[in-house]
Scaffold this motif. Structure first.
Motif, PDB file in Angstrom:
ATOM      1  N   GLY A   1      31.753  35.383  35.988  1.00  0.00           N
ATOM      2  CA  GLY A   1      30.716  35.368  37.018  1.00  0.00           C
ATOM      3  C   GLY A   1      31.186  34.667  38.283  1.00  0.00           C
ATOM      4  O   GLY A   1      30.943  35.148  39.405  1.00  0.00           O
ATOM      5  N   CYS A   2      31.848  33.540  38.123  1.00  0.00           N
ATOM      6  CA  CYS A   2      32.378  32.816  39.298  1.00  0.00           C
ATOM      7  C   CYS A   2      33.461  33.628  40.003  1.00  0.00           C
ATOM      8  O   CYS A   2      33.528  33.637  41.236  1.00  0.00           O
ATOM      9  N   LEU A   3      34.280  34.317  39.241  1.00  0.00           N
ATOM     10  CA  LEU A   3      35.328  35.144  39.822  1.00  0.00           C
ATOM     11  C   LEU A   3      34.737  36.300  40.625  1.00  0.00           C
ATOM     12  O   LEU A   3      35.175  36.574  41.750  1.00  0.00           O
TER      13      LEU A   3
ATOM     14  N   MET B   1      45.937  35.889  48.902  1.00  0.00           N
ATOM     15  CA  MET B   1      44.637  35.788  48.240  1.00  0.00           C
ATOM     16  C   MET B   1      44.462  36.925  47.232  1.00  0.00           C
ATOM     17  O   MET B   1      43.922  36.712  46.143  1.00  0.00           O
ATOM     18  N   GLN B   2      44.949  38.116  47.562  1.00  0.00           N
ATOM     19  CA  GLN B   2      44.897  39.221  46.606  1.00  0.00           C
ATOM     20  C   GLN B   2      45.741  38.915  45.373  1.00  0.00           C
ATOM     21  O   GLN B   2      45.338  39.236  44.246  1.00  0.00           O
ATOM     22  N   LEU B   3      46.883  38.288  45.560  1.00  0.00           N
ATOM     23  CA  LEU B   3      47.725  37.895  44.431  1.00  0.00           C
ATOM     24  C   LEU B   3      47.006  36.867  43.561  1.00  0.00           C
ATOM     25  O   LEU B   3      47.014  36.964  42.328  1.00  0.00           O
ATOM     26  N   PHE B   4      46.356  35.898  44.186  1.00  0.00           N
ATOM     27  CA  PHE B   4      45.600  34.887  43.444  1.00  0.00           C
ATOM     28  C   PHE B   4      44.489  35.543  42.628  1.00  0.00           C
ATOM     29  O   PHE B   4      44.290  35.210  41.456  1.00  0.00           O
ATOM     30  N   ILE B   5      43.771  36.485  43.228  1.00  0.00           N
ATOM     31  CA  ILE B   5      42.680  37.167  42.531  1.00  0.00           C
ATOM     32  C   ILE B   5      43.225  37.983  41.362  1.00  0.00           C
ATOM     33  O   ILE B   5      42.638  37.999  40.271  1.00  0.00           O
ATOM     34  N   LEU B   6      44.365  38.646  41.563  1.00  0.00           N
ATOM     35  CA  LEU B   6      44.978  39.415  40.480  1.00  0.00           C
ATOM     36  C   LEU B   6      45.362  38.506  39.317  1.00  0.00           C
ATOM     37  O   LEU B   6      45.072  38.809  38.156  1.00  0.00           O
ATOM     38  N   VAL B   7      45.980  37.384  39.611  1.00  0.00           N
ATOM     39  CA  VAL B   7      46.377  36.445  38.554  1.00  0.00           C
ATOM     40  C   VAL B   7      45.148  35.891  37.842  1.00  0.00           C
ATOM     41  O   VAL B   7      45.133  35.776  36.610  1.00  0.00           O
ATOM     42  N   ALA B   8      44.087  35.578  38.586  1.00  0.00           N
ATOM     43  CA  ALA B   8      42.856  35.066  37.972  1.00  0.00           C
ATOM     44  C   ALA B   8      42.245  36.104  37.032  1.00  0.00           C
ATOM     45  O   ALA B   8      41.765  35.759  35.944  1.00  0.00           O
TER      46      ALA B   8
ATOM     47  N   ARG C   1      31.739  36.377  41.984  1.00  0.00           N
ATOM     48  CA  ARG C   1      31.064  35.794  43.153  1.00  0.00           C
ATOM     49  C   ARG C   1      32.081  35.398  44.228  1.00  0.00           C
ATOM     50  O   ARG C   1      31.865  35.632  45.416  1.00  0.00           O
ATOM     51  N   PHE C   2      33.201  34.802  43.823  1.00  0.00           N
ATOM     52  CA  PHE C   2      34.237  34.405  44.772  1.00  0.00           C
ATOM     53  C   PHE C   2      34.830  35.618  45.476  1.00  0.00           C
ATOM     54  O   PHE C   2      35.028  35.605  46.690  1.00  0.00           O
ATOM     55  N   CYS C   3      35.132  36.672  44.711  1.00  0.00           N
ATOM     56  CA  CYS C   3      35.714  37.884  45.313  1.00  0.00           C
ATOM     57  C   CYS C   3      34.738  38.506  46.313  1.00  0.00           C
ATOM     58  O   CYS C   3      35.148  38.940  47.395  1.00  0.00           O
ATOM     59  N   ALA C   4      33.461  38.564  45.955  1.00  0.00           N
ATOM     60  CA  ALA C   4      32.458  39.125  46.869  1.00  0.00           C
ATOM     61  C   ALA C   4      32.370  38.288  48.138  1.00  0.00           C
ATOM     62  O   ALA C   4      32.315  38.837  49.254  1.00  0.00           O
TER      63      ALA C   4
END
Length: 86
Positions: free
Chosen positions: A57-59, A15-22, A61-64
């Motif tokens: 904004g969606c990113l 999930m951290q990898l996905f967030i980094l790529v996003a 919100r998703f991370c939080a």
């Protein structure tokens, strides 16, 4: 470094990898829009910035949401209730 990715935290690391790529995709989009800003019509630039703000904004919100869920899971796992200050 050997214990960075274990069987227990593999999903969390993915999930951290996905967030980094996003975030990198968002950065690339911002740089593209700024670079092409003088060439593209104003309406297209406006739509790009609108899309960037919605995506960002969606990113956020998703991370939080994701990290709050992880935080609550950890406290539930160890049998303690989280005490949030209000």
């Amino acid at each position: 470094m050997k214990n960075f990715i274990t069987k227990e935290n593999f999903n969390h690391r993915m999930m951290q990898l996905f967030i980094l790529v996003a975030h990198l995709v968002l950065l690339k989009w911002i740089l593209y829009t700024l670079y092409e800003g003088g060439i593209l019509p104003f309406k297209i630039i406006l739509y790009h910035f609108l899309g960037i703000s919605i995506y960002g904004g969606c990113l956020i919100r998703f991370c939080a949401w994701f990290y709050k869920r992880q935080y609550l899971k950890e406290f539930e796992k160890y049998g303690r209730e989280p005490k949030l200050e209000e």
